[in-house]
Design an enzyme around this catalytic site. Structure first.
Site, short mmCIF file in Angstrom:
data_model
loop_
_atom_site.label_atom_id
_atom_site.label_comp_id
_atom_site.label_asym_id
_atom_site.label_seq_id
_atom_site.Cartn_x
_atom_site.Cartn_y
_atom_site.Cartn_z
N SER A 66 -10.00 9.83 24.50
CA SER A 66 -9.24 10.64 23.50
C SER A 66 -8.88 12.15 23.67
CB SER A 66 -10.26 10.53 22.12
OG SER A 66 -11.39 11.01 22.19
N GLY A 118 -15.50 11.30 20.20
CA GLY A 118 -16.77 10.54 19.93
C GLY A 118 -17.75 10.56 21.15
N ASN A 173 -3.57 0.12 24.39
CA ASN A 173 -3.99 -1.04 25.57
C ASN A 173 -3.52 -2.24 25.43
OD1 ASN A 173 -4.80 1.53 27.13
ND2 ASN A 173 -7.04 0.69 26.81
N ASP A 232 -15.32 11.00 28.36
CA ASP A 232 -15.08 9.73 29.41
C ASP A 232 -14.55 10.53 30.59
OD1 ASP A 232 -15.40 7.51 27.31
OD2 ASP A 232 -13.86 8.38 26.48
N ASP A 237 -19.56 8.97 29.54
CA ASP A 237 -19.16 7.58 30.16
C ASP A 237 -18.53 8.10 31.39
OD1 ASP A 237 -20.12 5.92 28.31
OD2 ASP A 237 -18.10 5.60 27.61
N ARG A 254 -7.81 12.91 26.79
CA ARG A 254 -6.82 13.15 27.53
C ARG A 254 -5.45 13.03 26.37
NH1 ARG A 254 -3.81 9.16 31.81
NH2 ARG A 254 -2.58 11.02 32.81
N ARG A 255 -5.69 12.24 25.24
CA ARG A 255 -4.71 12.04 24.21
C ARG A 255 -4.31 13.37 23.38
NH1 ARG A 255 -7.53 7.48 23.22
NH2 ARG A 255 -7.98 7.95 21.13
N LYS A 309 0.76 -1.07 0.07
CA LYS A 309 0.01 0.05 -0.15
C LYS A 309 0.78 1.24 -0.13
CE LYS A 309 -3.91 -2.34 0.32
NZ LYS A 309 -3.07 -3.65 0.08
#
Ligand code: DCP
Ligand code: MG
Ligand code: MN
Length: 369
Positions: free
Chosen positions: A180, A189, A307, A192, A284, A182-183, A73
């Site tokens: 996401s 989306g 993870n 949390d 969440d 915290r990242r 690819k």
């Protein structure tokens, strides 16, 4: 689910990386052949480390973590600027239809395929003919809202709202926005939120607080609905450690100009307060005793691929990592089946867990795969 984050154009392989990530996301969306998602994300990660543009199969295959399919690819992208396979997948009407259906909250690829086999072709077909669970009904009723990404500033405002309510109930609780956000993602989306309190060693010590927080936020209209949880979230005493639902940011909490730095599909929604309308967002809430905070932070910061690699690493070292802690001397029987939990090595301190695993600390924004 976690979408991929592209790279800036100053990287010599930026174009290739972004197409590979798009391909990975396409397979993630489809749900079939999940190993391809992992392989293409790994290849993209390996390309990020390169200082020159990789043009050929031979150059690519020589790099660690790039397999044959990815190398093919990479050469195709370098030559043509695109991947034919990706275009085929994106244009396949059945794959498109499956994507339409799996974007209903609570609908997985198997359910979507069943509906397609039953002859359903539109969301209206589903609305009128399909048998829906409560979650799926909510997912369908709020389809557009729940498929709109949340700009980072709105995530912050939602988080601040929950923190204020939480502190009013118990000023000793601590909340961290994970996932996401915290990242470092520009948009998420869902939101949390990890909730803990100093001195706690069991989730059951926090259940009363969660009940109070949820009813307070529901009464004031911030939480709009609770979604049915999966049984695996239950802790020993039968309570859920995780609360899933939807929320709406009140107009007064709305920050100005939230969509300026967010993805294109964020549109102009709620760009300024005058045009505000309520948007349902997925939220969440995660209860975590302080003694497990580090392991929980790793788990709920993700991403899922990071993870998986951390857990695999723990296994290779004879240990076990889960959202409660890092354990050693885990007894395993036939087929690597776990017999005992083992002895807790570390649960509370995120950095110490990295150290015990013998890996360099990675900041949350470096955990995209
Ligand atoms: N998680 C995981 N494995 C899964 C699902 C989730 O390890 N199958 C962990 C890692 C995720 C975190 O839980 O980062 C939160 O899950 P989300 O589904 O909310 O995913 P993200 O927050 O990463 O992305 P998004 O912006 O889509 O919410
Ligand atoms: Mg999330
Ligand atoms: Mn989530």
């Amino acid at each position: 689910s976690s979408g991929s984050q592209g790279v800036e154009s100053k990287n010599p392989n930026a174009e290739t990386i972004n197409v590979l990530l798009e391909l990975a996301d396409q397979y993630a969306k489809m749900g079939s052949e999940p190993w391809r998602t992992t392989a293409y994300r790994k290849a993209a990660g390996a390309l990020k480390q390169q200082s020159v543009k990789i043009l050929t199969f031979a150059q690519a295959i020589a790099i660690n973590n790039i397999g044959e399919s990815s190398a093919e690819k990479i050469e195709e992208i370098a030559k043509t600027g695109r991947v034919q396979k990706l275009q085929n997948l994106q244009n396949d009407p059945m794959i498109k239809l499956r994507g339409l259906f799996t974007k209903i909250y609570g609908v997985g690829p198997n359910q979507a395929d069943r509906w397609i086999r039953q002859g359903y072709r539109t969301l209206d077909d589903i609305r009128e003919k399909a048998h829906l669970t409560t979650n799926q009904r909510i997912g369908l009723d709020r389809y557009d809202d729940l498929n709109t990404r949340i700009p980072r500033k709105e995530v912050e405002a939602l988080g601040a709202h929950v923190v204020r309510a939480a502190r009013a109930i118990d000023r000793d609780v601590q909340l961290v926005i994970g996932g996401s956000y915290r990242r470092g993602a520009d948009s998420s989306g869902d939101i949390d939120i990890i909730i803990t309190r100093q001195g706690t060693s069991s989730t059951s010590q926090l259940i009363g607080f969660l009940d109070e927080l949820v009813s307070k936020l529901t009464d004031e209209g911030f939480l709009t609905v609770a979604l049915a949880a999966h049984s695996k979230n239950r802790v020993d005493d039968g309570h859920d450690s995780k609360w899933h639902g939807c929320c709406v940011l009140p107009k007064d909490d709305y920050p100005g100009d939230v969509s300026a730095e967010a993805d294109d599909n964020d549109g102009d929604i709620n760009k300024n307060k005058e045009e505000w309308r309520p948007i349902w967002r997925r939220i969440d809430l995660l209860l975590v005793p302080e003694s497990q905070l580090g392991a929980a932070l790793i788990y709920f910061t993700g991403n899922d691929i990071f993870n998986r690699s951390m857990r695999l690493l723990a296994q290779k070292k004879g240990m076990r990592l889960n959202q409660r802690g890092l354990y050693k001397d885990v007894l395993r029987g036939k087929g690597n089946v776990k017999i005992t939990e083992g002895e807790l090595v570390e649960g509370e301190d995120e950095r110490k867990i990295f150290r015990h695993l013998g890996v360099h600390w990675r900041e949350p924004h470096e955990r995209w795969c």
